[in-house]
Design an enzyme around this catalytic site. Structure first.
Site: not given
Ligand SMILES: O=P(O)(O)OC[C@H]1O[C@H](OP(=O)(O)OP(=O)(O)O)[C@H](O)[C@@H]1O
Ligand SMILES: NC(=O)CC[C@H](N)C(=O)O
Ligand SMILES: [Mg+2]
Length: 492
Positions: A18, A45, A119-120, A256, A262, A303, A370-371, A461
């Protein structure tokens, strides 16, 4: 998942979190600046958007499902009177994906009106909800945000504003960046671990709080600084300044790291550093740690771009002949989040989203940057696509460590079963996505480039060990009770 939401309909990737904003202005209505700043935070969001304002007499609220541009008409904005207000764009992590959980959450109670944008993700929301229900609080939504609002409303019956916020901060556990309105006073609160971002900006005629500084830029404002972990910021309702209260302190933070990798816009400044430069730095580090000699370096948009530019720059310093090419074109009408129930549809969506430019890859060896890899849907598809387009070799380099465990702090990153790296070695992931080689960035490199020690980052993560007490999960630290700070305004 601990947060109980159904993650099955998300296409791929770590989806959004969010965004929150708050403004207090001297002599104009807050609604339009709030609207523009929510637009700037749309990437965080996309399920719902909302604004709550106060005109000194009463609260006004407009909250709708959908994107910012669709959620408000000009007349909706005209009806949001008052020079102070808060706003929210939601990516749900707790509670239903319905209007009842959309934010800002607004309530009126004995000692005034309250609006709250979050957000959180709280890890003890259920406990607190039961407790508050036993005290007679009636909830209208299933989310964790309403729990914060009710807890604060309860504390406000007995305490002044600052003490009430402090008491609530001592009771809620997990991540939160909040903008709150108590009558016409706008507040900003950041969780004691600083897990979620929040910053303060100055406008010509007032002050703004926002998840990311790009929102402040949109309003032609200036970033003042990040809200500190455990800090409460109270904006003067006339826009003339703000007070700061350090309410809760911890020995270590739990920022985070994924915000930098990302989530955040590359043009935002977080922890005093431009996100774009951090990503380029991570890309340079990736070359140092795991560079591979190929003809072309190519980003996965969007990204992956900044990572690839840093990686290619470092590669070119070592070998001037390597080419940097934007060989994958992204359909700009396909967003980050997609409602796709099956893997088959997710794969189609990646195909719809990204298309290779044949001439940039034909007969060449390619490094694709990729990121992150989450489920592996994107990388798997892209490796095949580039081969079909004539690439001779496809090597993947990833600007983050392998994601092996879920996020409980507000990112929907799928369950362990869905995470491709949760039960596979790097070589096995490489085989699964059928790349010629695969390397990820190390955790130490992330810590070095972000200039934060591992003990000040949330790495749950990528390590499976969390800086919070989460049922069924390991923790990476002594979860200390809050060290209570002073109530007096801090110097600024
Ligand atoms: O392994 P996956 O489950 O495919 O997820 C990884 C991908 O998802 C994200 O991109 P996304 O398409 O969400 O957005 P972006 O265009 O901003 O990079 C991230 O940058 C990777 O490209
Ligand atoms: N992505 C978020 O930060 C979510 C905020 C809150 N936990 C909701 O679900 O509305
Ligand atoms: Mg991507």
């Amino acid at each position: 998942m601990a947060n109980g939401r159904d993650d099955s309909h998300h296409i791929s990737g770590p989806t959004e979190k969010c965004g929150v904003v708050g403004v207090a202005l001297g002599d104009r209505d807050a609604a339009r600046p709030l609207y523009y700043s929510l637009y700037a935070l749309q990437h965080r969001g996309q399920e719902s958007a909302g604004i709550v304002t106060h005109d000194g007499f009463q609260q006004h609220s407009h909250v709708q499902m959908g994107l910012v541009g669709d959620a408000f008409s000009a007349s909706d904005l005209d009806g949001l009177n008052g020079q102070a207000g808060i706003g929210h764009v939601r990516y749900p992590t707790a509670g239903d994906v319905t209007k009842s959980c959309a934010q800002p959450f607004a309530v009126s109670f004995k000692s005034g009106s309250l609006g709250l944008a979050h957000n959180g993700n709280l890890v003890n929301a259920d406990e607190l909800r039961d407790e508050l229900e036993n005290f007679g609080h009636a909830f209208t939504s299933t989310g964790d945000t309403e729990v914060i609002a009710h807890d604060l409303a309860r504390n406000l019956l007995e305490e002044d504003l600052v003490r009430a916020v402090k008491r609530t901060m001592e009771r809620i556990h997990g991540s939160y960046a909040l903008t709150i309105m108590h009558d016409e006073t706008v507040l900003g609160v950041r969780d004691p671990e600083g897990n979620r971002p929040l910053c303060i900006g100055k406008l010509d005629d007032g002050y703004v709080l926002a998840s990311e500084s790009a929102a402040i830029d949109t309003l032609d404002g200036e970033l003042v600084r990040d809200v500190r972990p455990g800090e409460l910021v109270v904006l003067e309702p006339d826009g003339s300044g703000f007070d700061s209260y350090q309410l809760v302190e911890r020995e270590n933070t739990a920022h985070c790291f994924f915000e930098h990798i990302y989530f955040a816009r590359p043009d935002s400044v977080m922890n005093d550093t431009l996100v774009y430069e951090v990503r380029r730095g991570l890309g340079r580090k990736l070359w140092e740690e795991a560079g591979v000699d190929t003809d072309v370096v190519m980003p996965v948009p969007d990204s992956g771009r900044a990572f690839a530019s840093g990686y290619a720059e470092a590669a070119q310093e070592d070998d001037a002949s390597v080419e940097f090419a934007e060989g994958l074109m992204k359909n700009r009408y396909v967003g980050r989040t997609f409602i796709m129930p099956t893997q088959d549809e997710r794969e189609r969506a990646v195909r719809l989203k990204l298309n290779p430019i044949k001439s940039t890859v034909e007969g060449k060896s390619v490094t694709l940057i990729d990121d992150s890899i989450v489920r592996g849907t994107t990388s798997n598809q892209l490796v095949q696509l580039l081969r079909e387009a004539g690439a001779e070799e496809v090597h993947m380099r990833i600007g983050a460590p392998p994601i092996v465990a879920p996020c409980y702090m507000g990112i929907n990153m799928a369950t362990r079963e869905e995470l491709i790296a949760s039960d596979k070695s790097v070589d096995e992931v490489c085989d699964t996505i059928q790349a010629d080689s695969l390397s990820y960035l190390s955790i130490d490199a992330v810590s070095e480039v972000l200039e934060k020690s591992r003990s000040d980052l949330c790495l749950g993560c990528v390590t499976g060990e969390y800086p919070y007490d989460i049922d069924g999960e390991e923790t990476d630290r002594d979860i200390s009770r809050p060290v209570v700070g002073a109530d007096a305004p801090a110097d600024d």
